[in-house]
Motif scaffolding. Sequence first.
Motif, mmCIF file in Angstrom:
data_model
loop_
_atom_site.group_PDB
_atom_site.id
_atom_site.type_symbol
_atom_site.label_atom_id
_atom_site.label_comp_id
_atom_site.label_asym_id
_atom_site.label_seq_id
_atom_site.Cartn_x
_atom_site.Cartn_y
_atom_site.Cartn_z
ATOM 1 N N LEU A 7 -14.166 -38.938 -20.286
ATOM 2 C CA LEU A 7 -13.703 -37.736 -20.991
ATOM 3 C C LEU A 7 -12.470 -38.021 -21.838
ATOM 4 C CD1 LEU A 7 -14.258 -35.033 -18.220
ATOM 5 C CD2 LEU A 7 -15.460 -35.177 -20.405
ATOM 6 N N ASP A 8 -11.547 -38.857 -21.319
ATOM 7 C CA ASP A 8 -10.365 -39.254 -22.097
ATOM 8 C C ASP A 8 -10.773 -40.035 -23.339
ATOM 9 O OD1 ASP A 8 -8.580 -38.053 -20.418
ATOM 10 O OD2 ASP A 8 -8.099 -39.867 -19.277
ATOM 11 N N MET A 9 -11.742 -40.940 -23.171
ATOM 12 C CA MET A 9 -12.223 -41.731 -24.304
ATOM 13 C C MET A 9 -12.842 -40.836 -25.367
ATOM 14 S SD MET A 9 -15.138 -43.052 -25.875
ATOM 15 C CE MET A 9 -16.384 -42.775 -24.633
ATOM 16 N N ILE A 10 -13.626 -39.844 -24.932
ATOM 17 C CA ILE A 10 -14.271 -38.925 -25.871
ATOM 18 C C ILE A 10 -13.218 -38.127 -26.642
ATOM 19 C CG2 ILE A 10 -15.693 -36.840 -26.030
ATOM 20 C CD1 ILE A 10 -17.301 -37.941 -23.619
ATOM 21 N N GLU A 11 -12.217 -37.616 -25.934
ATOM 22 C CA GLU A 11 -11.170 -36.812 -26.579
ATOM 23 C C GLU A 11 -10.346 -37.629 -27.555
ATOM 24 O OE1 GLU A 11 -8.702 -34.451 -24.088
ATOM 25 O OE2 GLU A 11 -10.376 -33.635 -22.937
ATOM 26 N N ASN A 12 -10.059 -38.893 -27.202
ATOM 27 C CA ASN A 12 -9.184 -39.733 -28.034
ATOM 28 C C ASN A 12 -9.908 -40.391 -29.200
ATOM 29 O OD1 ASN A 12 -6.940 -39.214 -26.397
ATOM 30 N ND2 ASN A 12 -7.469 -40.875 -24.999
ATOM 31 N N ASN A 13 -11.187 -40.735 -29.010
ATOM 32 C CA ASN A 13 -11.891 -41.540 -30.026
ATOM 33 C C ASN A 13 -13.094 -40.853 -30.668
ATOM 34 O OD1 ASN A 13 -10.295 -44.090 -29.543
ATOM 35 N ND2 ASN A 13 -11.157 -43.796 -27.511
ATOM 36 N N GLY A 14 -13.555 -39.735 -30.119
ATOM 37 C CA GLY A 14 -14.641 -38.979 -30.733
ATOM 38 C C GLY A 14 -15.954 -39.730 -30.802
ATOM 39 N N TYR A 15 -16.720 -39.434 -31.850
ATOM 40 C CA TYR A 15 -18.073 -39.968 -31.988
ATOM 41 C C TYR A 15 -18.102 -41.483 -32.198
ATOM 42 C CZ TYR A 15 -19.057 -35.016 -32.655
ATOM 43 O OH TYR A 15 -19.133 -33.654 -32.490
ATOM 44 N N ILE A 16 -17.138 -42.007 -32.963
ATOM 45 C CA ILE A 16 -17.118 -43.452 -33.226
ATOM 46 C C ILE A 16 -16.836 -44.213 -31.935
ATOM 47 C CG2 ILE A 16 -15.906 -45.312 -34.429
ATOM 48 C CD1 ILE A 16 -15.455 -43.340 -36.749
ATOM 49 N N GLY A 17 -15.867 -43.715 -31.154
ATOM 50 C CA GLY A 17 -15.566 -44.352 -29.876
ATOM 51 C C GLY A 17 -16.750 -44.304 -28.924
ATOM 52 N N LEU A 18 -17.462 -43.200 -28.967
ATOM 53 C CA LEU A 18 -18.650 -43.025 -28.141
ATOM 54 C C LEU A 18 -19.731 -44.040 -28.520
ATOM 55 C CD1 LEU A 18 -19.693 -41.168 -25.917
ATOM 56 C CD2 LEU A 18 -20.530 -39.623 -27.706
ATOM 57 N N PHE A 19 -19.948 -44.175 -29.819
ATOM 58 C CA PHE A 19 -20.929 -45.147 -30.324
ATOM 59 C C PHE A 19 -20.570 -46.564 -29.876
ATOM 60 C CE2 PHE A 19 -21.772 -48.357 -33.587
ATOM 61 C CZ PHE A 19 -23.155 -48.315 -33.646
ATOM 62 N N ILE A 20 -19.298 -46.939 -30.050
ATOM 63 C CA ILE A 20 -18.855 -48.294 -29.701
ATOM 64 C C ILE A 20 -18.970 -48.531 -28.201
ATOM 65 C CG2 ILE A 20 -16.849 -49.849 -29.634
ATOM 66 C CD1 ILE A 20 -16.000 -48.591 -32.339
ATOM 67 N N TRP A 21 -18.628 -47.513 -27.387
ATOM 68 C CA TRP A 21 -18.721 -47.671 -25.937
ATOM 69 C C TRP A 21 -20.162 -47.929 -25.505
ATOM 70 C CZ3 TRP A 21 -14.956 -45.137 -22.109
ATOM 71 C CH2 TRP A 21 -15.252 -45.548 -20.818
ATOM 72 N N LEU A 22 -21.100 -47.139 -26.039
ATOM 73 C CA LEU A 22 -22.509 -47.326 -25.671
ATOM 74 C C LEU A 22 -23.055 -48.645 -26.194
ATOM 75 C CD1 LEU A 22 -24.370 -45.369 -24.041
ATOM 76 C CD2 LEU A 22 -22.329 -44.257 -24.915
ATOM 77 N N TRP A 23 -22.483 -49.134 -27.274
ATOM 78 C CA TRP A 23 -22.922 -50.405 -27.855
ATOM 79 C C TRP A 23 -22.361 -51.583 -27.064
ATOM 80 C CZ3 TRP A 23 -20.941 -52.427 -33.242
ATOM 81 C CH2 TRP A 23 -21.520 -53.667 -33.509
ATOM 82 N N VAL A 24 -21.037 -51.632 -26.913
ATOM 83 C CA VAL A 24 -20.373 -52.773 -26.288
ATOM 84 C C VAL A 24 -20.267 -52.606 -24.773
ATOM 85 C CG1 VAL A 24 -18.264 -54.175 -26.278
ATOM 86 C CG2 VAL A 24 -19.043 -53.117 -28.407
ATOM 87 N N GLY A 25 -20.215 -51.338 -24.319
ATOM 88 C CA GLY A 25 -19.971 -51.062 -22.914
ATOM 89 C C GLY A 25 -20.965 -51.688 -21.967
ATOM 90 N N VAL A 26 -22.222 -51.758 -22.394
ATOM 91 C CA VAL A 26 -23.262 -52.332 -21.544
ATOM 92 C C VAL A 26 -22.973 -53.792 -21.219
ATOM 93 C CG1 VAL A 26 -24.785 -53.050 -23.447
ATOM 94 C CG2 VAL A 26 -25.762 -52.509 -21.224
ATOM 95 N N PHE A 27 -22.234 -54.476 -22.085
ATOM 96 C CA PHE A 27 -21.914 -55.886 -21.874
ATOM 97 C C PHE A 27 -20.566 -56.092 -21.189
ATOM 98 C CE2 PHE A 27 -24.328 -55.441 -25.881
ATOM 99 C CZ PHE A 27 -25.482 -56.115 -25.522
ATOM 100 N N VAL A 28 -19.706 -55.048 -21.203
ATOM 101 C CA VAL A 28 -18.327 -55.210 -20.737
ATOM 102 C C VAL A 28 -17.995 -54.324 -19.536
ATOM 103 C CG1 VAL A 28 -15.893 -55.104 -21.383
ATOM 104 C CG2 VAL A 28 -17.593 -55.828 -23.081
ATOM 105 N N PHE A 29 -18.294 -53.010 -19.653
ATOM 106 C CA PHE A 29 -17.882 -52.054 -18.627
ATOM 107 C C PHE A 29 -19.010 -51.778 -17.636
ATOM 108 C CE2 PHE A 29 -15.650 -50.919 -22.598
ATOM 109 C CZ PHE A 29 -14.355 -51.228 -22.188
#
Length: 201
Positions: A7-29
């Motif tokens: 929720l903090d990530m969504i509030e701070n980074n919006g749609y672009i942050g969401l896109f990057i998290w779903l893209w890179v997150g699978v490999f990192v988080f």
Amino acid sequence: MELEVILDMIENNGYIGLFIWLWVGVFVFPVPNEVITMTVGLASSLGVLHPAGAFAAVYGGIVAALTTAYTLGRVIGRPLLSYFEKRERFSKPIQKSMKIMDQYHALSLSISYFIPGVRNFLPFLYGFSKLPYKTFALFAYSGALLWLSIVFPLGLLFGDHIETIVAHEQEILILLGIILLFFVSFKLIRRKRIKKREKMT
């Protein structure tokens, strides 16, 4: 804790942050996509994000992650596969992925997004096996879209119960998948009957 971070990530980074998290997150988080997606659905229901924009950002990130895994398999598949097979954490999901590949072939790409762990390795393995990109895209992207069409509304409608839903994820997804399949089949059959009647009149 995971929900607060997302929720903090969504509030701070919006749609672009969401896109990057779903893209890179699978490999990192190590946060399951189900938790992220349903949290995004919850945020959309609270008015933090627009549902259509959030859905598009999540799907775009998933497609980017699938394509990246496929490309890695195609370009540097052999050394990476050797590395994964030597790690106990990865060897079991890889073996499971290979069994599903043998059983369902390219269709396994559509099924795999409903199986945590397997969804991360199948695109890589199909890249390594040199499956044509068009075939990969057809099955992988459509399977991810079907999965997202089920999981996102769950978060939108029942986001307060994310932990319970994740605990019974496979049963819920299978049930909703069957319902969706029957609904689509019913619509197609009905459309064919209407067209047939129109031709007869």
